[in-house]
Design a protein around this motif. Structure first.
Motif, PDB file in Angstrom:
ATOM      1  N   ARG A 134       0.836  -1.212   0.000  1.00  0.00           N
ATOM      2  CA  ARG A 134       0.000   0.000   0.000  1.00  0.00           C
ATOM      3  C   ARG A 134       0.866   1.255   0.000  1.00  0.00           C
ATOM      4  N   ILE A 135       1.967   1.236   0.733  1.00  0.00           N
ATOM      5  CA  ILE A 135       2.867   2.386   0.778  1.00  0.00           C
ATOM      6  C   ILE A 135       3.519   2.612  -0.584  1.00  0.00           C
ATOM      7  N   VAL A 136       3.972   1.519  -1.212  1.00  0.00           N
ATOM      8  CA  VAL A 136       4.591   1.639  -2.535  1.00  0.00           C
ATOM      9  C   VAL A 136       3.587   2.210  -3.534  1.00  0.00           C
ATOM     10  N   ASP A 137       2.383   1.667  -3.531  1.00  0.00           N
ATOM     11  CA  ASP A 137       1.363   2.127  -4.478  1.00  0.00           C
ATOM     12  C   ASP A 137       0.949   3.574  -4.217  1.00  0.00           C
ATOM     13  N   GLY A 138       1.010   4.003  -2.941  1.00  0.00           N
ATOM     14  CA  GLY A 138       0.572   5.350  -2.598  1.00  0.00           C
ATOM     15  C   GLY A 138       1.553   6.442  -2.969  1.00  0.00           C
ATOM     16  N   GLY A 139       2.821   6.102  -3.133  1.00  0.00           N
ATOM     17  CA  GLY A 139       3.809   7.075  -3.582  1.00  0.00           C
ATOM     18  C   GLY A 139       4.274   8.069  -2.545  1.00  0.00           C
ATOM     19  N   ALA A 140       4.018   7.819  -1.243  1.00  0.00           N
ATOM     20  CA  ALA A 140       4.371   8.801  -0.214  1.00  0.00           C
ATOM     21  C   ALA A 140       5.876   9.010  -0.086  1.00  0.00           C
ATOM     22  N   LEU A 141       6.669   8.034  -0.503  1.00  0.00           N
ATOM     23  CA  LEU A 141       8.121   8.132  -0.340  1.00  0.00           C
ATOM     24  C   LEU A 141       8.818   8.730  -1.556  1.00  0.00           C
ATOM     25  N   GLY A 142       8.063   9.180  -2.526  1.00  0.00           N
ATOM     26  CA  GLY A 142       8.673   9.741  -3.719  1.00  0.00           C
ATOM     27  C   GLY A 142       9.246   8.655  -4.614  1.00  0.00           C
ATOM     28  N   ARG A 143      10.301   9.013  -5.343  1.00  0.00           N
ATOM     29  CA  ARG A 143      10.943   8.006  -6.197  1.00  0.00           C
ATOM     30  C   ARG A 143      11.724   7.030  -5.324  1.00  0.00           C
ATOM     31  N   LEU A 144      11.438   5.745  -5.489  1.00  0.00           N
ATOM     32  CA  LEU A 144      12.066   4.735  -4.643  1.00  0.00           C
ATOM     33  C   LEU A 144      13.479   4.430  -5.146  1.00  0.00           C
ATOM     34  N   VAL A 145      14.403   4.262  -4.192  1.00  0.00           N
ATOM     35  CA  VAL A 145      15.803   4.023  -4.563  1.00  0.00           C
ATOM     36  C   VAL A 145      16.355   2.729  -3.983  1.00  0.00           C
ATOM     37  N   LEU A 146      15.813   2.258  -2.855  1.00  0.00           N
ATOM     38  CA  LEU A 146      16.334   1.046  -2.222  1.00  0.00           C
ATOM     39  C   LEU A 146      15.238   0.320  -1.471  1.00  0.00           C
ATOM     40  N   PHE A 147      15.175  -0.999  -1.678  1.00  0.00           N
ATOM     41  CA  PHE A 147      14.268  -1.853  -0.906  1.00  0.00           C
ATOM     42  C   PHE A 147      15.068  -3.033  -0.382  1.00  0.00           C
ATOM     43  N   GLU A 148      14.983  -3.262   0.919  1.00  0.00           N
ATOM     44  CA  GLU A 148      15.634  -4.410   1.550  1.00  0.00           C
ATOM     45  C   GLU A 148      14.571  -5.289   2.190  1.00  0.00           C
ATOM     46  N   SER A 149      14.691  -6.595   1.959  1.00  0.00           N
ATOM     47  CA  SER A 149      13.756  -7.574   2.506  1.00  0.00           C
ATOM     48  C   SER A 149      14.568  -8.709   3.101  1.00  0.00           C
ATOM     49  N   HIS A 150      14.435  -8.902   4.425  1.00  0.00           N
ATOM     50  CA  HIS A 150      15.245  -9.891   5.129  1.00  0.00           C
ATOM     51  C   HIS A 150      14.355 -10.925   5.815  1.00  0.00           C
ATOM     52  N   LEU A 151      14.728 -12.193   5.707  1.00  0.00           N
ATOM     53  CA  LEU A 151      14.162 -13.265   6.530  1.00  0.00           C
ATOM     54  C   LEU A 151      15.338 -13.967   7.191  1.00  0.00           C
ATOM     55  N   GLU A 152      15.713 -13.511   8.366  1.00  0.00           N
ATOM     56  CA  GLU A 152      16.916 -14.011   9.042  1.00  0.00           C
ATOM     57  C   GLU A 152      16.533 -14.768  10.302  1.00  0.00           C
TER      58      GLU A 152
END
Length: 351
Positions: A134-152
């Motif tokens: 929902r956050i990605v689709d909403g665009g509140a962060l402007g142009r996205l530059v980095l996404f990190e996804s961890h399952l540790e």
């Protein structure tokens, strides 16, 4: 709505925890039969389901329309093929198969038989991922530059008798947790331009991969998906940076632990995360302005939505959320990462 009878092949961790209780909680689905080759745990858990000792015995039950394959990865191809050839629709637990060539064979057969085939990418319905989407689709962060996804995780002791720890096709951590993280990344951002992977062994005595760092290259965006079994102090589950701020989320979706405790999705407050685990959204009105921090309520996760979609696809022809073509794309990505790691280089993500 008519009721679909479902057969479940396998009653280990996958079948017992991640499939049977979800199927039972979806209106319009009936868990009619379970293949458990030995023991009586399936009969004790689901006395109203028919317990059989072989796949052929399951497929002799004409009323079963949908079969779920949740067995060790090397068996997926043969079992799914048998089910399709007998005229059944098929759900295959992730990963689809052990190679993209095997997955392509199943997709062709499903098309020939006019049957549905799909892969169980249930973590699309984690509450934290739904919030992130929902956050990605909403665009509140402007142009996205980095996404990190961890399952540790922290599991330093090897399970010597576990098939995932043995050098067999489809074993290792990348084929176990990689499909989840890769699927989520592709749902958010589509197919990347290239991939750089480091798939490796970290634990003493391990003989299959138990750690990975994989970078997906997009124009002006980098996606890092990471997992290992030697993290005793986990960091953020998600981190998303854009030109106007960041979203950071700690903790895991509660559904997996609830299912392992024997809870079921029809219980109150299913999939709801406590407020102390909500993520933080830090945003500015314009680049360079002061940040405003907001705790973002985590959406309610619900793995039932996967099986609701499968039911609707069979009964009324609704589009599959996890299409066969997407399943093939994930398999290509799994193989590409192994090759990138072997060559120690960045490779184009072509299909």
């Amino acid at each position: 709505m008519r009721t679909l009878q479902v057969g479940l092949i396998g009653f280990g961790l996958g079948g017992r925890v991640f499939h049977a209780p979800i199927i039972r909680s979806v209106p319009g689905l009936q868990l009619a039969a379970i293949v458990e080759r030995s023991g009586d745990s399936a009969r004790a858990a689901y006395p109203d389901a028919r317990v059989v000792r072989s796949v052929s015995e399951l497929l002799s039950i004409d009323s079963v329309e949908l079969v779920v394959v949740t067995t060790p990865n090397p068996t997926h191809l043969d079992l799914a093929r048998q089910c399709l050839e007998s005229g059944r629709h098929v759900v295959v637990d992730k990963p689809f198969t052990t190679t993209s060539a095997e997955a392509e064979e199943l997709v062709r057969l499903a098309k020939k038989r006019n049957r549905l085939i799909t892969v169980y990418h249930n973590r699309r319905w984690d509450g934290d991922f739904l919030t992130l989407r929902r956050i990605v689709d909403g665009g509140a962060l402007g142009r996205l530059v980095l996404f990190e996804s961890h399952l540790e995780r922290y599991r330093p002791i090897l399970k010597r008798d576990a098939w995932r720890e043995l050098p067999k096709p489809g074993s290792g951590l990348w084929f176990d947790l990689g499909p989840h993280l890769l699927d989520q990344a592709l749902v958010l951002f589509g197919q990347p331009k290239a991939m750089t992977a480091d798939v490796r062994v970290e634990r003493d005595g391990a003989i299959v991969d138990d750690a990975f760092d994989v970078v997906l290259h997009y124009p002006k965006l980098r996606v890092l998906i990471r997992s290992n079994l030697l993290t005793c102090a986990p960091g953020a589950r998600f981190r998303l940076n854009g030109t106007l701020g960041s979203y950071v989320k700690y903790g895991s979706d509660p559904q997996e632990d609830a299912l392992k405790r024997g809870e079921t999705p029809d219980q109150p407050n299913w999939g709801q995360e406590p407020a102390e685990n909500w993520g933080t959204l830090s945003v500015s009105v314009a680049e360079g302005d002061a940040l405003t921090q907001t705790r973002m309520p985590t959406e309610t996760g619900d793995y039932r939505r996967y099986y609701q979609n499968v039911r609707n696809a069979i009964v009324s022809g609704a589009p599959l959320d996890v299409s066969p073509q997407h399943g093939l794309l994930i398999m290509k990505g799994l193989e590409l990462a192994m090759e990138s790691s072997r060559q120690r280089c960045t490779l184009p993500f072509t299909v």
